[in-house]
Design a protein around this motif. Structure first.
Motif, mmCIF file in Angstrom:
data_model
loop_
_atom_site.group_PDB
_atom_site.id
_atom_site.type_symbol
_atom_site.label_atom_id
_atom_site.label_comp_id
_atom_site.label_asym_id
_atom_site.label_seq_id
_atom_site.Cartn_x
_atom_site.Cartn_y
_atom_site.Cartn_z
ATOM 1 N N ILE A 269 49.380 -58.987 -7.369
ATOM 2 C CA ILE A 269 48.423 -59.507 -7.640
ATOM 3 C C ILE A 269 47.092 -58.668 -7.859
ATOM 4 O O ILE A 269 46.986 -58.131 -6.927
ATOM 5 N N LEU A 270 46.724 -58.461 -8.792
ATOM 6 C CA LEU A 270 45.190 -57.911 -8.933
ATOM 7 C C LEU A 270 44.179 -58.690 -9.072
ATOM 8 O O LEU A 270 44.083 -59.551 -9.865
ATOM 9 N N ASP A 271 43.178 -58.570 -8.296
ATOM 10 C CA ASP A 271 42.038 -59.272 -8.137
ATOM 11 C C ASP A 271 40.956 -58.686 -8.870
ATOM 12 O O ASP A 271 40.463 -57.611 -8.664
ATOM 13 N N GLU A 272 40.651 -59.373 -10.092
ATOM 14 C CA GLU A 272 39.647 -58.686 -11.024
ATOM 15 C C GLU A 272 38.297 -59.363 -11.018
ATOM 16 O O GLU A 272 37.693 -59.606 -11.938
ATOM 17 N N VAL A 273 38.287 -60.175 -9.958
ATOM 18 C CA VAL A 273 37.078 -61.287 -9.854
ATOM 19 C C VAL A 273 35.860 -60.462 -10.277
ATOM 20 O O VAL A 273 34.907 -61.094 -11.098
ATOM 21 N N MET A 274 35.608 -59.216 -9.642
ATOM 22 C CA MET A 274 34.387 -58.282 -9.720
ATOM 23 C C MET A 274 34.504 -57.440 -10.745
ATOM 24 O O MET A 274 33.531 -57.395 -11.581
ATOM 25 N N ALA A 275 35.514 -56.885 -11.095
ATOM 26 C CA ALA A 275 35.898 -55.714 -11.862
ATOM 27 C C ALA A 275 35.975 -56.215 -13.321
ATOM 28 O O ALA A 275 35.825 -55.342 -14.279
ATOM 29 N N GLY A 276 36.418 -57.640 -13.678
ATOM 30 C CA GLY A 276 36.834 -57.731 -15.011
ATOM 31 C C GLY A 276 35.692 -58.207 -15.956
ATOM 32 O O GLY A 276 34.452 -58.218 -15.455
ATOM 33 N N PHE A 277 36.023 -58.323 -17.196
ATOM 34 C CA PHE A 277 35.186 -58.708 -18.239
ATOM 35 C C PHE A 277 33.906 -57.896 -18.386
ATOM 36 O O PHE A 277 32.659 -58.200 -18.200
ATOM 37 N N GLY A 278 34.256 -56.510 -18.778
ATOM 38 C CA GLY A 278 33.423 -55.688 -19.047
ATOM 39 C C GLY A 278 32.737 -54.684 -18.166
ATOM 40 O O GLY A 278 32.218 -53.714 -18.389
ATOM 41 N N ARG A 279 32.756 -55.042 -16.936
ATOM 42 C CA ARG A 279 32.225 -54.285 -15.920
ATOM 43 C C ARG A 279 32.615 -52.841 -15.727
ATOM 44 O O ARG A 279 31.540 -52.289 -15.451
ATOM 45 N N THR A 280 33.633 -52.515 -15.912
ATOM 46 C CA THR A 280 34.195 -51.146 -15.860
ATOM 47 C C THR A 280 34.087 -50.571 -17.386
ATOM 48 O O THR A 280 34.455 -49.363 -17.324
ATOM 49 N N GLY A 281 33.436 -51.081 -18.155
ATOM 50 C CA GLY A 281 33.588 -50.463 -19.482
ATOM 51 C C GLY A 281 34.814 -50.870 -20.302
ATOM 52 O O GLY A 281 35.143 -50.171 -21.441
ATOM 53 N N THR A 282 35.690 -51.564 -19.832
ATOM 54 C CA THR A 282 36.735 -52.327 -20.458
ATOM 55 C C THR A 282 36.870 -53.773 -20.100
ATOM 56 O O THR A 282 36.358 -54.105 -19.200
ATOM 57 N N TRP A 283 37.669 -54.393 -20.814
ATOM 58 C CA TRP A 283 37.675 -55.724 -20.486
ATOM 59 C C TRP A 283 38.168 -56.173 -19.145
ATOM 60 O O TRP A 283 37.581 -57.034 -18.411
ATOM 61 N N PHE A 284 39.152 -55.529 -18.625
ATOM 62 C CA PHE A 284 39.682 -55.380 -17.242
ATOM 63 C C PHE A 284 39.959 -54.181 -16.653
ATOM 64 O O PHE A 284 40.255 -53.130 -17.457
ATOM 65 N N ALA A 285 39.542 -54.070 -15.539
ATOM 66 C CA ALA A 285 39.756 -52.628 -14.908
ATOM 67 C C ALA A 285 41.098 -51.964 -14.927
ATOM 68 O O ALA A 285 41.548 -50.799 -15.080
ATOM 69 N N ALA A 286 41.980 -53.094 -14.842
ATOM 70 C CA ALA A 286 43.495 -52.711 -15.299
ATOM 71 C C ALA A 286 43.674 -51.784 -16.419
ATOM 72 O O ALA A 286 44.793 -50.819 -16.462
ATOM 73 N N ASP A 287 42.901 -52.248 -17.341
ATOM 74 C CA ASP A 287 43.002 -51.206 -18.650
ATOM 75 C C ASP A 287 42.789 -49.683 -18.468
ATOM 76 O O ASP A 287 43.439 -49.089 -19.038
ATOM 77 N N LEU A 288 42.142 -49.322 -17.397
ATOM 78 C CA LEU A 288 41.650 -48.089 -17.092
ATOM 79 C C LEU A 288 43.152 -47.315 -16.438
ATOM 80 O O LEU A 288 43.104 -46.114 -16.592
ATOM 81 N N PHE A 289 43.987 -48.067 -15.848
ATOM 82 C CA PHE A 289 44.879 -47.437 -15.160
ATOM 83 C C PHE A 289 46.461 -47.762 -15.674
ATOM 84 O O PHE A 289 47.234 -47.413 -15.260
ATOM 85 N N ASP A 290 46.241 -48.335 -16.956
ATOM 86 C CA ASP A 290 47.556 -48.955 -17.780
ATOM 87 C C ASP A 290 48.549 -49.459 -16.746
ATOM 88 O O ASP A 290 49.832 -49.239 -16.676
ATOM 89 N N VAL A 291 48.363 -50.532 -16.021
ATOM 90 C CA VAL A 291 49.050 -51.340 -15.054
ATOM 91 C C VAL A 291 49.062 -52.981 -15.483
ATOM 92 O O VAL A 291 47.789 -53.368 -15.754
ATOM 93 N N THR A 292 50.140 -53.421 -15.417
ATOM 94 C CA THR A 292 50.019 -54.890 -15.436
ATOM 95 C C THR A 292 50.502 -55.463 -14.164
ATOM 96 O O THR A 292 51.658 -55.509 -13.854
ATOM 97 N N PRO A 293 49.833 -56.417 -13.631
ATOM 98 C CA PRO A 293 50.263 -57.219 -12.459
ATOM 99 C C PRO A 293 51.139 -58.397 -12.998
ATOM 100 O O PRO A 293 51.221 -58.807 -13.868
#
Length: 482
Positions: A269-293
């Motif tokens: 489980i990845l918790d993207e409550v805070m990091a998601g939807f543009g906050r990290t300059g990507t739609w989800f922070a997972a996009d920065l690390f090429d990982v799928t939960p």
């Protein structure tokens, strides 16, 4: 920058700064709001008799202001959730239009805006996270992700990191690693904790990112083996740890956790409550690390908090568990039409106006370089961490020893250095996000270059208050006395 600064070029798309320019101070309204609040509102995470909430009159874009006309550049995004800024006219209009058409409907019906919000989210989540279960907030999203994992695996335990925050509801608060958990932790919630990677304060005596990654993964797997892999339903991690300090995982760590989960049949489980939807300059922070939960929780930035909304994005394998078996959970307001309408408007507006790209550019060109430049001048800055518009300064007494500026979970006099720093920020017209020995730099994803630079200038001045409590500051003061 001063608290009575002039209107900015930022704000709503139609008339930037207009609402504040037209505002007139209203002491009577301030007094009435303050009196009603103190008489009737019970505030979260607070000793009620020790707080004095500031009455707020309005907000627009990157700013909000009080009834005295003091305007603050919002470097907290409230609770790191107003990603699209305050009062974006397209989102406000969508809520108004939906309210006039269909305010509410039970979650068992198919509703156009609910389906469209789910489609837009699923388009942006990594991998096959194509089914969306809507909640009212991030904590409920975590509750339901954990429930899904337990039912899917038939296992009881969930693993979470010490440096984490996952919400304040029953399961979520027990998963949380920070001290807010302590008063609610019964020790019977089926939670197993472990140390995540954090090279600056390494628990693994690592000296490089590669060592930190390798040793943190070895620690996690060893903990799993000693707990019994067959008993563990899920591992939950914030993709980038938020409240506990914007901790960027070292290269390879999240992929390593994914591999460990696959090895033992554990739900990731990845918790993207805070990091998601543009906050990290990507739609989800997972996009920065090429990982799928297997499950991804979201809230906050999905609609910038204009109407409460959260949810869980669900993989095909876990969704299939409930094809013929009822999912044992639900909420009266799951997929509320007003909330979903605001999410549709938010996501579409972010795409149309290049807001995610703006967050990436501001982080790479303004905030990252600017904060590192501040670190060169201020001995209180131990480390700068972040991406996009998601940054933190780790404030220290001594750079050599890395002693935090205030003790862990400090209160009262022990927290005075951070209290002085926060007060100095507000005096400069900057509203900070301060937690323990850290200040987070988390403006809206819509923040302009000029606003970001104004914020950095205010931080530059306010950090002098923190510097005074460092060993370097104390030595300087002693030298001046002599």
């Amino acid at each position: 920058m001063t608290s009575n600064n002039t209107p900015s070029q930022s704000g709503s798309a139609a008339a930037p700064g207009q609402r504040f320019a037209q505002f007139q101070p209203d002491p009577a309204a301030k007094a009435a709001v303050h009196a009603a609040d103190r008489a009737h509102v019970f505030h979260s995470w607070s000793a009620q008799g020790l707080i004095d909430p500031l009455p707020i009159a309005g907000a627009e874009g990157s700013y909000f202001w009080d009834y005295d006309g003091n305007r603050f550049l919002d470097f907290s995004s409230q609770l790191v959730n107003t990603n699209i800024g305050h009062q974006h006219p397209k989102v406000v209009a969508a809520i108004q239009e939906q309210a006039g058409r269909l305010c509410t409907l039970a979650p068992g019906f198919a509703v156009d805006v609910r389906a469209e919000a789910a489609r837009l989210i699923a388009e942006r989540t990594p991998g096959d996270l194509d089914k969306i279960f809507f909640t009212n907030a991030g904590a409920e999203a975590v509750e339901h992700a954990v429930r899904m994992a337990r039912v899917h695996t038939g296992r009881p335990k969930v693993m979470s990191a010490y440096r984490s925050y996952h919400g304040a509801t029953a399961a979520a608060i027990n998963l949380t690693g920070d001290p807010r958990r302590w008063a609610s932790d019964t020790g019977t919630a089926g939670v197993v904790r472990f140390w995540g990677p954090f090279l600056y304060r390494s628990h693994f005596h690592a000296t490089t990112e590669a060592e930190e990654c390798e040793r943190a993964l070895a620690h996690l797997e060893e903990t799993i083996l000693f707990e019994g892999p067959q008993s563990i339903a899920a591992i939950i991690l914030e993709t980038i740890v938020g409240t506990a300090g914007v901790l960027m995982p070292p290269a390879g760590y999240l992929a390593g956790v994914r591999a460990i989960c696959d090895r033992y049949g554990i739900v990731f489980i990845l918790d993207e409550v805070m990091a998601g939807f543009g906050r990290t300059g990507t739609w989800f922070a997972a996009d920065l690390f090429d990982v799928t939960p297997d499950l991804l929780t979201f809230a906050k930035g999905v609609n910038s908090g204009y109407v409460p909304l959260g949810g869980v994005a669900i993989s095909g394998a876990i969704a299939a568990t409930f094809d013929q078996r009822p999912y044992p959970g639900g909420l009266t307001y799951s997929g509320h039409p007003l909330a979903c309408a605001s999410a549709v408007a938010t996501i579409n507006t972010m795409a149309e106006e290049g807001i995610v790209e703006n967050a990436a550019r501001i982080g790479a060109d303004v905030l990252g370089p600017g904060l590192r430049e501040l670190a060169e001048r201020h001995p209180s800055i131990g480390e700068v961490r972040g991406a996009g518009v998601f940054w933190a300064l780790d404030l220290v007494r001594d750079r050599e020893t890395r002693e935090p500026l205030v003790p862990y979970n400090a209160t009262g006099a022990d927290n005075q250095p951070m209290a002085e720093f926060a007060a100095a920020c507000k005096k400069q017209g900057l509203w900070p996000f301060v937690n323990m020995n850290r200040t987070h730099v988390v403006p809206a994803c819509t923040v302009t270059e000029a606003e970001a630079k104004d914020g950095l200038a205010a931080l530059d001045e306010a950090l002098n208050a923190a510097d005074a409590h460092t060993t370097a500051g104390a030595a300087g003061a002693a030298g001046r006395v002599l």
